[in-house]
Scaffold this active site. Sequence first.
Site, PDB file in Angstrom:
ATOM      1  N   HIS A  68     -31.645 -19.170 -17.387  1.00  0.00           N
ATOM      2  CA  HIS A  68     -31.688 -17.747 -17.042  1.00  0.00           C
ATOM      3  C   HIS A  68     -31.958 -17.561 -15.552  1.00  0.00           C
ATOM      4  O   HIS A  68     -32.582 -18.396 -14.901  1.00  0.00           O
ATOM      5  CB  HIS A  68     -32.704 -16.988 -17.896  1.00  0.00           C
ATOM      6  CG  HIS A  68     -34.135 -17.411 -17.726  1.00  0.00           C
ATOM      7  ND1 HIS A  68     -34.970 -16.858 -16.781  1.00  0.00           N
ATOM      8  CD2 HIS A  68     -34.887 -18.311 -18.399  1.00  0.00           C
ATOM      9  CE1 HIS A  68     -36.166 -17.396 -16.888  1.00  0.00           C
ATOM     10  NE2 HIS A  68     -36.153 -18.284 -17.854  1.00  0.00           N
ATOM     11  N   ASP A  70     -33.424 -14.691 -14.126  1.00  0.00           N
ATOM     12  CA  ASP A  70     -34.515 -13.786 -13.772  1.00  0.00           C
ATOM     13  C   ASP A  70     -35.868 -14.482 -13.755  1.00  0.00           C
ATOM     14  O   ASP A  70     -36.047 -15.573 -14.302  1.00  0.00           O
ATOM     15  CB  ASP A  70     -34.565 -12.589 -14.721  1.00  0.00           C
ATOM     16  CG  ASP A  70     -34.807 -13.004 -16.168  1.00  0.00           C
ATOM     17  OD1 ASP A  70     -34.185 -13.978 -16.627  1.00  0.00           O
ATOM     18  OD2 ASP A  70     -35.623 -12.356 -16.853  1.00  0.00           O
ATOM     19  N   ASP A  98     -39.861 -21.171 -13.266  1.00  0.00           N
ATOM     20  CA  ASP A  98     -39.323 -20.681 -14.538  1.00  0.00           C
ATOM     21  C   ASP A  98     -38.331 -19.581 -14.230  1.00  0.00           C
ATOM     22  O   ASP A  98     -38.722 -18.450 -13.947  1.00  0.00           O
ATOM     23  CB  ASP A  98     -40.464 -20.174 -15.424  1.00  0.00           C
ATOM     24  CG  ASP A  98     -40.008 -19.602 -16.754  1.00  0.00           C
ATOM     25  OD1 ASP A  98     -38.816 -19.753 -17.099  1.00  0.00           O
ATOM     26  OD2 ASP A  98     -40.842 -18.984 -17.439  1.00  0.00           O
ATOM     27  N   GLU A 131     -33.998 -12.733 -19.373  1.00  0.00           N
ATOM     28  CA  GLU A 131     -34.615 -13.568 -20.399  1.00  0.00           C
ATOM     29  C   GLU A 131     -36.089 -13.249 -20.551  1.00  0.00           C
ATOM     30  O   GLU A 131     -36.634 -13.241 -21.666  1.00  0.00           O
ATOM     31  CB  GLU A 131     -34.427 -15.056 -20.040  1.00  0.00           C
ATOM     32  CG  GLU A 131     -34.879 -16.032 -21.113  1.00  0.00           C
ATOM     33  CD  GLU A 131     -36.352 -16.432 -21.002  1.00  0.00           C
ATOM     34  OE1 GLU A 131     -36.851 -17.084 -21.931  1.00  0.00           O
ATOM     35  OE2 GLU A 131     -37.001 -16.093 -19.991  1.00  0.00           O
ATOM     36  N   GLU A 132     -36.739 -12.983 -19.429  1.00  0.00           N
ATOM     37  CA  GLU A 132     -38.192 -12.825 -19.427  1.00  0.00           C
ATOM     38  C   GLU A 132     -38.675 -11.575 -20.163  1.00  0.00           C
ATOM     39  O   GLU A 132     -39.846 -11.459 -20.486  1.00  0.00           O
ATOM     40  CB  GLU A 132     -38.720 -12.803 -17.987  1.00  0.00           C
ATOM     41  CG  GLU A 132     -38.495 -14.089 -17.208  1.00  0.00           C
ATOM     42  CD  GLU A 132     -39.360 -15.244 -17.691  1.00  0.00           C
ATOM     43  OE1 GLU A 132     -40.130 -15.062 -18.666  1.00  0.00           O
ATOM     44  OE2 GLU A 132     -39.264 -16.334 -17.101  1.00  0.00           O
ATOM     45  N   ASP A 155     -34.898 -24.801 -19.908  1.00  0.00           N
ATOM     46  CA  ASP A 155     -36.034 -23.890 -19.812  1.00  0.00           C
ATOM     47  C   ASP A 155     -37.099 -24.319 -20.806  1.00  0.00           C
ATOM     48  O   ASP A 155     -37.014 -24.010 -21.992  1.00  0.00           O
ATOM     49  CB  ASP A 155     -35.586 -22.451 -20.111  1.00  0.00           C
ATOM     50  CG  ASP A 155     -36.687 -21.426 -19.844  1.00  0.00           C
ATOM     51  OD1 ASP A 155     -37.702 -21.791 -19.218  1.00  0.00           O
ATOM     52  OD2 ASP A 155     -36.531 -20.271 -20.262  1.00  0.00           O
TER      53      ASP A 155
END
Length: 267
Positions: A68, A70, A98, A131-132, A155
Site C-alpha cells: 500500500h 499510504d 509501514d 490501507e491504513e 506488509d
Amino acid sequence: MELKINKNRLIETFTDLVKIDSPSGEEKEVGEYLEKRLLAMGFVVQFDSYGNLIASEPGKNHMLLSCHMDTVEPGRGIKPTIEGNKITSDGTTILGGDAKAGVAAILEGLQTAYDNGIDRIDLQPVFTREEEIGLVGAQNIDFDLIIGTHGVVFDGNGSVSRVFTASPTYIGFNISIKGRAAHAGVEPEKGLSAIRIASELIASLEQGRLDDETTFNIGRIEGGTVRNAVPENTLIEGEFRSHNLETIELLQSSVKAKISEFREKYP
C-alpha cells in the site's frame, strides 16, 4: 551469476519514498513516482477509478507483488536520517516504513532483475490506496485489471524472511448514541447523558484478546460540547478481528444484540 541488491540505491529509494507525503487519501504524488519507475522498467501502468496503481507485462501465471502507498499520521514532512544501520525520522513524525519499506523492496527487486536481464517469472506490481483506514483501496480495486494468479503482499512485522499465510478478517464499526440535552447545573434530571450510556455500553463489551485468533477493541469515543451541559450525542468507534469466520459472525450478532438491548433500556 551472483547478484547482489544495490544497497545504496535501495536506501535512496526508501528515503525518496518517505519524503513524499502520502497520508491516507493523498497518495497521488507517490503514485506518480511509482508510475515513473515502473514505466522505465517496461511495465504498462494503469490507475483504476479509485486511484490504485496496477502495472502489468505480457506473459501468463503472473505473480502479484503488492503493497500500500499510504501512511498514518503524523506523516507529513518526514525527514529521514541514516544512523549506522538504521534509518530514523527526526522524532516529530513517523518514518513511514509501514509500508514504504515494502514498496522500496519491490522496486529494488524489480530494478535488479531489469538491470541484469534476469530470466524471471511474469509479475504484476499492484500498489493500493487507503490501507491504513481499513483496506479501502483494496476493497475498491478494479479486479478486471488483475491478471495475477497468486501473490505476495509486502506488509508485515518481523524479519524479512518471515512469511504470513493468513490474516484476520477485520470489521470496523461506529455506534452513534443520542441522549437528551439539559443544563447540568440547573435541571440535570431532565437530561439523559449520551456519554453515560456509551460508558455502560463499552463496559458491557468484552475487549482485548478474546482467544488465540480474535481481538476486540474500542479505539475512540467522542461526545459532549461543554462541561455544564448533559451531553446529547456520543460516538463510539471500534473494531474486531479474527481468523475464524464463525467467530466474526458471532461477534457481529453479539454487538447488534447489545445495541438492541440498550435501545430498549434507553428508548
